[in-house]
Motif scaffolding. Structure first.
Motif, PDB file in Angstrom:
ATOM      1  N   PRO A  11       0.878  -1.160   0.060  1.00 57.80           N
ATOM      2  CA  PRO A  11       0.157   0.016  -0.063  1.00 57.80           C
ATOM      3  C   PRO A  11       0.975   1.156  -0.091  1.00 57.80           C
ATOM      4  O   PRO A  11       1.845   1.165   0.766  1.00 57.80           O
ATOM      5  CB  PRO A  11      -0.930  -0.182   1.288  1.00 57.80           C
ATOM      6  CG  PRO A  11      -1.041  -1.701   1.528  1.00 57.80           C
ATOM      7  CD  PRO A  11       0.357  -1.963   1.198  1.00 57.80           C
ATOM      8  N   HIS A  13       1.221   3.845   1.465  1.00 58.97           N
ATOM      9  CA  HIS A  13       0.955   4.531   2.701  1.00 58.97           C
ATOM     10  C   HIS A  13       2.172   4.309   3.813  1.00 58.97           C
ATOM     11  O   HIS A  13       2.636   3.351   3.906  1.00 58.97           O
ATOM     12  CB  HIS A  13      -0.490   3.502   3.437  1.00 58.97           C
ATOM     13  CG  HIS A  13      -0.894   4.567   4.647  1.00 58.97           C
ATOM     14  ND1 HIS A  13      -0.305   4.373   6.085  1.00 58.97           N
ATOM     15  CD2 HIS A  13      -2.004   5.153   4.637  1.00 58.97           C
ATOM     16  CE1 HIS A  13      -1.363   5.157   6.646  1.00 58.97           C
ATOM     17  NE2 HIS A  13      -2.263   5.599   6.021  1.00 58.97           N
ATOM     18  N   ASN A  41       0.483   9.845  -7.827  1.00 57.79           N
ATOM     19  CA  ASN A  41       0.677  10.305  -6.521  1.00 57.79           C
ATOM     20  C   ASN A  41       1.625  11.635  -6.263  1.00 57.79           C
ATOM     21  O   ASN A  41       2.528  11.552  -7.014  1.00 57.79           O
ATOM     22  CB  ASN A  41       1.668   9.230  -5.901  1.00 57.79           C
ATOM     23  CG  ASN A  41       0.935   7.618  -5.880  1.00 57.79           C
ATOM     24  OD1 ASN A  41       1.297   7.042  -6.790  1.00 57.79           O
ATOM     25  ND2 ASN A  41      -0.177   7.701  -5.095  1.00 57.79           N
ATOM     26  N   GLN A  45       2.724  12.533  -0.857  1.00 58.90           N
ATOM     27  CA  GLN A  45       2.356  11.222  -0.922  1.00 58.90           C
ATOM     28  C   GLN A  45       3.776  10.479  -1.044  1.00 58.90           C
ATOM     29  O   GLN A  45       3.674   9.375   0.067  1.00 58.90           O
ATOM     30  CB  GLN A  45       1.197  10.994  -1.737  1.00 58.90           C
ATOM     31  CG  GLN A  45       0.832   9.384  -1.069  1.00 58.90           C
ATOM     32  CD  GLN A  45      -0.216   8.941  -1.912  1.00 58.90           C
ATOM     33  OE1 GLN A  45      -0.442   9.635  -3.182  1.00 58.90           O
ATOM     34  NE2 GLN A  45      -0.925   8.074  -1.616  1.00 58.90           N
ATOM     35  N   GLN A 248      -3.029  -5.149  -0.646  1.00 58.95           N
ATOM     36  CA  GLN A 248      -4.050  -4.369  -0.090  1.00 58.95           C
ATOM     37  C   GLN A 248      -4.145  -4.526   1.341  1.00 58.95           C
ATOM     38  O   GLN A 248      -4.310  -5.842   1.639  1.00 58.95           O
ATOM     39  CB  GLN A 248      -5.516  -4.247  -0.734  1.00 58.95           C
ATOM     40  CG  GLN A 248      -5.285  -3.658  -2.087  1.00 58.95           C
ATOM     41  CD  GLN A 248      -6.795  -3.355  -2.638  1.00 58.95           C
ATOM     42  OE1 GLN A 248      -7.586  -4.268  -2.505  1.00 58.95           O
ATOM     43  NE2 GLN A 248      -6.927  -2.434  -3.691  1.00 58.95           N
ATOM     44  N   LEU A 252      -5.927   0.814   5.621  1.00 57.52           N
ATOM     45  CA  LEU A 252      -4.827   1.854   5.021  1.00 57.52           C
ATOM     46  C   LEU A 252      -5.351   2.251   3.550  1.00 57.52           C
ATOM     47  O   LEU A 252      -5.591   1.329   2.823  1.00 57.52           O
ATOM     48  CB  LEU A 252      -3.743   0.873   4.763  1.00 57.52           C
ATOM     49  CG  LEU A 252      -2.748   0.594   6.143  1.00 57.52           C
ATOM     50  CD1 LEU A 252      -1.175   0.214   5.526  1.00 57.52           C
ATOM     51  CD2 LEU A 252      -2.702   1.738   6.976  1.00 57.52           C
ATOM     52  N   ASP A 253      -5.992   3.472   3.648  1.00 59.15           N
ATOM     53  CA  ASP A 253      -6.357   4.148   2.594  1.00 59.15           C
ATOM     54  C   ASP A 253      -5.306   4.777   1.817  1.00 59.15           C
ATOM     55  O   ASP A 253      -4.652   5.694   2.089  1.00 59.15           O
ATOM     56  CB  ASP A 253      -7.221   5.067   2.842  1.00 59.15           C
ATOM     57  CG  ASP A 253      -8.021   5.645   1.523  1.00 59.15           C
ATOM     58  OD1 ASP A 253      -7.709   5.189   0.481  1.00 59.15           O
ATOM     59  OD2 ASP A 253      -8.903   6.557   1.655  1.00 59.15           O
ATOM     60  N   ASP A 254      -4.802   4.223   0.542  1.00 56.52           N
ATOM     61  CA  ASP A 254      -3.726   4.887  -0.340  1.00 56.52           C
ATOM     62  C   ASP A 254      -4.153   5.496  -1.389  1.00 56.52           C
ATOM     63  O   ASP A 254      -3.394   5.711  -2.541  1.00 56.52           O
ATOM     64  CB  ASP A 254      -2.490   3.825  -0.438  1.00 56.52           C
ATOM     65  CG  ASP A 254      -2.953   2.614  -1.385  1.00 56.52           C
ATOM     66  OD1 ASP A 254      -4.241   2.659  -1.713  1.00 56.52           O
ATOM     67  OD2 ASP A 254      -2.068   1.770  -1.758  1.00 56.52           O
ATOM     68  N   THR A 255      -5.378   5.866  -1.496  1.00 52.87           N
ATOM     69  CA  THR A 255      -5.847   6.566  -2.481  1.00 52.87           C
ATOM     70  C   THR A 255      -5.122   7.990  -2.774  1.00 52.87           C
ATOM     71  O   THR A 255      -5.228   8.728  -1.840  1.00 52.87           O
ATOM     72  CB  THR A 255      -7.343   6.958  -2.503  1.00 52.87           C
ATOM     73  OG1 THR A 255      -8.321   5.419  -2.302  1.00 52.87           O
ATOM     74  CG2 THR A 255      -7.841   7.484  -3.758  1.00 52.87           C
TER      75      THR A 255
END
Length: 324
Positions: A11, A13, A41, A45, A248, A252-255
């Motif tokens: 991820p 993140h 990205n 980030q 995934q 953990l939101d890696d948008t």
């Protein structure tokens, strides 16, 4: 013996769990290139991810080594650790500044390609209109060569990739790409691209992604079939493995922040469907690959070349110790 996975995705993140890296090691992998960001990205980030990944590696010196050289990989393997390098998928995080390449090198980036599926100011993506490598792109190639970073052509447009390979003074790799002759997907590479890569002394690393292998539930035999094709037309010295396993992790939101449009980066017109995500080979494929490659006629020495020696050779010819 060094097994080398040329592309892997945790991820995006800073708190990503490295358990999948440990699973790769348990399957026999000694070095893995982990993605730290792509064109979608923002730099904020990417830098957060790099900082988080570096912190995890530093906090677990008995498990992980951030590799700066092939010697680091060999020493890590001898000590029972897995060596890790970072890769960057696209030039937008370079902010149109070739000088940024040295900065990323100092942070552990060992592999860069210039466009992720779509065109940018440096290069063409494989799912966009063909323009060719731009003047900025030529400066980026030179900066990547000068920094001792592997020049990667994955995700690049066909014409643009050929121009990158012609411009590079070092061997060029496709860290995760498969033969278009076997599976007609825009992310796969033509025989012309495979042969041009080999002509630089480079390596085409076969991906384990279902879309590119043409298998709904891909396994070691599917990967081996694509490896054998590249070896047949370009020589066994020019094929490797980059399974492109993407992990995934719940919570953990890696948008990417902002107005992120997944349909732009993975367009339906290119065969992507949001309701039909790809499947990935399991990490255990690494245990099964030697036998599958032997079934297709490779001897023990050739198997070792595919699983790691080819990428080690290219890294030895390319990598330089960072300035800091």
């Amino acid at each position: 013996m060094i097994n080398w996975d040329a592309h892997f995705c945790l991820p995006q993140h800073p708190q990503a769990d490295f358990t999948p890296i440990a699973e790769l090691q348990a399957a026999g992998v000694n070095y893995v290139s982990v993605c730290v960001g792509a064109d979608m990205n923002p730099v904020s980030q990417v830098m957060s991810v790099i900082a988080g990944y570096r912190a995890t590696i530093a906090a677990n010196p008995e498990r992980y080594t951030l590799a700066r050289s092939v010697d680091d990989i060999i020493r890590a393997a001898a000590a029972g650790r897995i060596a890790i390098g970072f890769d960057l998928e696209g030039s937008l995080p370079l902010l149109e500044q070739p000088e940024m390449v040295d900065l990323y090198a100092s942070l552990g980036v060992r592999q860069i390609h210039l466009a992720y599926n779509r065109n940018n100011s440096a290069a063409d993506g494989c799912h966009d209109s063909a323009r060719g490598l731009t003047p900025l792109g030529y400066r980026m190639v030179a900066a990547i060569n000068d920094a001792g970073i592997l020049m990667d052509c994955s995700h690049a447009g066909r014409v643009c990739s050929l121009e990158i390979m012609a411009a590079s003074s070092k061997p060029v790799v496709f860290s995760h790409a498969n033969p278009y002759t076997l599976v007609q997907h825009g992310r796969n590479v033509t025989d012309e691209q495979i042969l041009a890569c080999a002509a630089t002394g480079g390596v085409v690393c076969v991906s384990g992604l279902s879309w590119f292998l043409g298998a709904a539930r891909p396994g070691a035999a599917d990967v081996a079939r694509h490896v054998a094709y590249v070896a047949e037309i370009a020589g066994v010295a020019h094929v490797g493995i980059g399974l492109d396993i993407c992990v995934q992790q719940p919570g953990l939101d890696d948008t990417p922040p902002g107005a992120f449009d997944a349909g732009y980066w993975w367009p339906e017109t290119a065969g992507y469907k949001a309701d039909q995500p790809p499947s990935f080979t399991p990490t255990g494929v690494w245990r099964q690959l030697p036998a599958e490659l032997r079934k297709l006629g490779m001897n023990d020495s050739e198997v070792l070349m595919v699983l790691g020696r080819n990428m080690m050779r290219v890294a030895q010819q390319t990598w330089l110790a960072p300035n800091t």
